[in-house]
Design a protein around this motif. Structure first.
Motif, PDB file in Angstrom:
ATOM      1  N   PHE A  69      -2.498   9.273   1.627  1.00  0.00           N
ATOM      2  CA  PHE A  69      -1.872   8.331   0.348  1.00  0.00           C
ATOM      3  C   PHE A  69      -2.763   6.906   0.614  1.00  0.00           C
ATOM      4  CE2 PHE A  69       1.118   5.657  -1.469  1.00  0.00           C
ATOM      5  CZ  PHE A  69       0.968   5.906  -2.662  1.00  0.00           C
ATOM      6  N   GLN A  70      -2.512   6.359   1.813  1.00  0.00           N
ATOM      7  CA  GLN A  70      -2.772   5.092   2.082  1.00  0.00           C
ATOM      8  C   GLN A  70      -4.466   4.849   1.533  1.00  0.00           C
ATOM      9  OE1 GLN A  70      -1.527   3.340   5.663  1.00  0.00           O
ATOM     10  NE2 GLN A  70      -0.116   5.138   5.932  1.00  0.00           N
ATOM     11  N   THR A  71      -5.299   5.703   2.208  1.00  0.00           N
ATOM     12  CA  THR A  71      -6.553   5.888   1.864  1.00  0.00           C
ATOM     13  C   THR A  71      -6.853   5.848   0.454  1.00  0.00           C
ATOM     14  OG1 THR A  71      -6.932   6.805   4.158  1.00  0.00           O
ATOM     15  CG2 THR A  71      -8.715   6.860   2.496  1.00  0.00           C
ATOM     16  N   HIS A  72      -6.189   6.564  -0.182  1.00  0.00           N
ATOM     17  CA  HIS A  72      -6.222   6.969  -1.737  1.00  0.00           C
ATOM     18  C   HIS A  72      -6.197   5.610  -2.390  1.00  0.00           C
ATOM     19  CE1 HIS A  72      -6.362   9.147  -5.347  1.00  0.00           C
ATOM     20  NE2 HIS A  72      -5.028   8.496  -5.597  1.00  0.00           N
ATOM     21  N   ALA A 110       8.102   8.403   6.532  1.00  0.00           N
ATOM     22  CA  ALA A 110       7.104   9.186   6.261  1.00  0.00           C
ATOM     23  C   ALA A 110       5.875   8.648   5.579  1.00  0.00           C
ATOM     24  CB  ALA A 110       8.010  10.072   5.040  1.00  0.00           C
ATOM     25  N   SER A 111       5.985   7.454   4.941  1.00  0.00           N
ATOM     26  CA  SER A 111       4.765   7.034   4.436  1.00  0.00           C
ATOM     27  C   SER A 111       3.768   6.548   5.123  1.00  0.00           C
ATOM     28  CB  SER A 111       5.169   5.965   3.417  1.00  0.00           C
ATOM     29  OG  SER A 111       4.156   5.522   2.617  1.00  0.00           O
ATOM     30  N   VAL A 137       0.853  -1.292   0.098  1.00  0.00           N
ATOM     31  CA  VAL A 137       0.070  -0.004  -0.028  1.00  0.00           C
ATOM     32  C   VAL A 137       0.672   1.393   0.168  1.00  0.00           C
ATOM     33  CG1 VAL A 137      -0.275   0.551   2.515  1.00  0.00           C
ATOM     34  CG2 VAL A 137      -2.222   0.585   0.872  1.00  0.00           C
ATOM     35  N   HIS A 138       1.921   1.337   0.323  1.00  0.00           N
ATOM     36  CA  HIS A 138       2.983   2.433   0.627  1.00  0.00           C
ATOM     37  C   HIS A 138       3.912   2.630  -0.845  1.00  0.00           C
ATOM     38  CE1 HIS A 138       2.136   3.050   4.797  1.00  0.00           C
ATOM     39  NE2 HIS A 138       2.274   1.859   4.684  1.00  0.00           N
TER      40      HIS A 138
END
Ligand SMILES: Cc1ncc(COP(=O)(O)O)c(C=O)c1O
Length: 373
Positions: free
Chosen positions: A284-287, A277-278, A238-239
């Motif tokens: 970003f993860q949700t996206h 950071a990620s 996911v990252h």
């Protein structure tokens, strides 16, 4: 230089034509992501290795650029401690419960090594992610494979029946790869509770963040209560950091200590900084998860109209019964610009399809339609 083009535009364009690597590196122009190169050069779309088409996030990229300046230093120790602390905080454990690997692949391999040194037999489902099994075999350890249930799920009862004196580790991938399916959480939990007194249960949760089933629970709670369980996670999915090799295990401090003694500690500062950071970049993860669900829907809707069987995937890939031998299906799809997953024996007329962007999945549907004709 072409008339009407700024120097920057010219450099950017040239970098694209050269694959974005050489000129990008020399001039420092903004890196060109894989999807851009794909769309510009008509390269086939990658739907074969369960990668995240959106990664790394902008926040991770910024952290990576900052980390370049640290690259001359042996600063991994501090970054590793920071990463451990963050993973501990996010998962409700202590840093002593975390072991960091060069990707979760290293955690899998070194767990196989640990089991081999203990002269343990590894118990593993017949259809699953192969890294731990292969490494155990390389070490000449015995790997006992347990057939799948009729629905291609993992047969926990049968696994339980096959535990013997020699069994010292049990590998369970949840959700499983290549099926994408989850085990029933209560069943898995009681299995772990029952057998972890006899053997270490390794639960590979590489796709944890993609799961949408509300009944799903991670097996981390068992680690918290001191059971012999190793949970592995990765920054590769996911990252979108697969190329940077960051993964980790969550286990009891005793198991972590032992596992760490076998790890190479070959970590890199750019990867660690990107992962730190990620993991804090929830947007970003949700996206990524939302887009992945949309991509799966594009394919599922198409397969439904065609009456083609596929399994309930809780991951970023789907296992589809194409009824075409994968050794024919793979090259046929490549002709239509899509790279699909490798064969998974004995399911030779199935295909593991990794999700690209929703708009790219139409390319799979179109190609598949042509192959079916
Ligand atoms: C189930 C599973 N576990 C582990 C991995 C390894 O991931 P990495 O070594 O990139 O962390 C993968 C990669 O595809 C996977 O599918």
């Amino acid at each position: 230089m072409k008339k009407g083009m700024t120097r920057r535009e010219w450099i950017n364009r040239s970098a694209t034509l050269f694959g974005g690597s050489l000129l990008g590196a020399v001039t420092g122009v903004k890196s060109i992501n894989a999807a851009t190169i794909n769309s510009l050069s008509n390269k086939p779309v990658r739907m074969m290795l369960n990668e995240n088409p959106y990664g790394p996030s902008q926040i991770a990229r910024r952290a990576m650029r900052k980390a370049f300046g640290e690259s001359n230093l042996y600063s991994m120790r501090g970054a590793k401690a920071e990463f451990k602390e963050l993973m501990a905080k996010l998962n409700g454990v202590t840093p002593a419960h975390i072991a960091v690997g060069f990707g979760s692949g290293e955690i899998l391999k070194k767990s196989a090594l640990m089991n081999g040194i203990d002269k343990g037999e590894l118990l593993s489902p017949s259809l699953t992610f192969e890294t731990i099994n292969r490494y155990a075999k390389t070490m000449k350890s015995n790997v006992k494979r347990i057939p799948m249930k009729n629905d291609i799920g993992i047969d926990l009862n049968r696994m339980n029946e096959n535990i013997n004196r020699r069994t010292k580790m049990i590998y369970l991938c949840n959700p499983n790869n290549p099926t994408g399916m989850l085990m029933n959480t209560d069943d898995l939990e009681s299995f772990c509770l029952q057998v972890s007194s006899k053997a270490i249960v390794f639960v590979d949760e590489a796709y944890h963040e993609y799961v949408t089933d509300p009944n799903y629970r991670s097996m981390i709670d068992l680690v918290k209560s001191g059971k012999n369980v190793i949970v592995s996670r990765t920054a590769s999915k996911v990252h979108g950091l697969a190329g940077l090799r960051v993964g980790f295990a969550i286990s009891t401090p005793q198991i972590v200590k032992r596992l760490e003694s076998y790890l190479t500690d070959s970590l890199n500062i750019v990867g660690l900084r990107a992962a730190i950071a990620s993991y804090q970049d929830k947007r970003f993860q949700t996206h990524s998860v939302d887009m992945n669900n949309k991509a799966k829907k594009v394919v599922a809707d198409y397969l439904d109209t065609k009456g083609i069987q596929y399994l309930d995937s809780q991951t970023n890939f789907m296992f589809i019964k194409t009824d075409i031998d994968i050794s024919d299906f793979q090259p046929a799809m490549e002709k239509y610009g899509v790279l699909v997953g490798r064969p998974f024996l004995p399911f030779t007329n199935w295909c593991r399809l990794s999700m690209a962007k929703p708009e790219q999945m139409q390319k799979f549907n179109d190609g598949f339609g042509k192959v079916l004709r």
